[in-house]
Design a protein around this motif. Structure first.
Motif: not given
Ligand SMILES: [Mg+2]
Length: 281
Positions: A77-81, A92-93, A101-102
């Motif tokens: 449900g969540v990808i954090a970079i 684009p976050e 960036r999530i």
């Protein structure tokens, strides 16, 4: 301390579950896997954590394990970079105050909680979820400290529940949840209610980002896990690793290209398989 920042020559990407895979199922210890983690680092491989844990919990583990790779939370449900990572240009976050960036996939937790509440009152299902508990109560159930439990409660895209009803009612619950565009996946201790996404979708999304960032490179993916919520990731990676979980009544037997069964549970099994596999890669 190991510094796993991205290296341009990186070709191997390890996607790993945490609980009962890289971490011991009760003590959360990963030290039996240290020598394999060092091999991963020495090969310049990426270490991508993929867990049902939240962003806040995984942030801590990424720090402790010294990984600066993206990570996958809440079962996809969540990808954090990290903002300093080459893949951050794919989102684009804006970066948050931790420098990540999530991306969120599936449905918001707010929407999930509304639907669970509706189903509870309509069908009388007996269940409890994270939203029903204080950090203290969650700590008692899981063995997490209060501070850790507070981080586990900070969810964005999934709701773990403890099923307290019978198996027939669970089948009905799963069907009703699906009719509402959501799904239930079975993790180690909890059922996870979430949108139509999973760890495998997040893995594929990240692999596509690696491939488009480095079009000349040929990446090899390795995925490790112990539970149903890891099956898609294990079977779709180039190499899938099943870590046996002593709590399971039936061992996980999977169909896939290159499935490896670890000889020991938890971080000891992780260590054996990764040490041997990396010798041949
Ligand atoms: Mg697990």
């Amino acid at each position: 301390m190991i510094n796993r920042s991205f290296k341009p020559e990186t070709r191997l990407i390890v996607f790993t579950d945490l609980d009962a895979t890289l971490l011991h199922q009760h003590s959360y210890d990963w030290t039996p896997a240290i020598s394999a983690l060092e091999i991963v680092e020495s090969k310049g491989a990426e270490l991508v954590l993929a867990s049902s844990k939240t962003y806040s919990e995984l942030w801590d583990f990424a720090e402790k394990l010294g990984t600066q790779a993206p990570f996958i939370g809440e079962n996809g449900g969540v990808i954090a970079i990290p903002n300093c990572h080459p893949l951050s240009s794919h989102t684009p976050e804006e970066p948050n105050h931790d420098g990540y960036r999530i991306l969120t996939n599936g449905l918001s937790r707010e929407k999930l909680l509304q639907t669970i509440a509706t189903l509870r009152s309509e069908f009388g299902f007996r269940l409890q979820g994270f939203a029903d508990w204080s950090a203290h109560e969650l700590g008692k159930l899981t063995g997490l400290s209060i501070a850790q439990a507070q981080k586990a409660l900070r969810r964005q895209a999934s709701e773990p529940i403890l099923w307290q009803d019978n198996a027939e009612q669970l089948v009905l619950f799963e069907r009703e949840v699906e009719l509402r565009g959501m799904k239930v996946i079975r993790g180690g201790q909890f059922l996870h209610v979430m949108g139509q996404t999973d760890k495998a979708d997040a893995m594929k999304q990240l692999l596509a980002c690696y491939e488009s960032s480095f079009p000349q490179a040929k990446f090899t993916s390795i995925a490790l896990g112990d539970s149903e919520n890891d099956v898609g990731m294990i079977t779709q990676a180039d190499f899938g690793v099943v870590i046996p979980n002593p709590k399971r009544t039936e061992p996980l037997v999977l169909e896939g290209r290159n499935i490896i069964y670890a000889p020991q549970a938890g971080p000891a099994g992780w260590n054996t398989v990764i040490s041997e596999l990396f010798e041949s890669l």
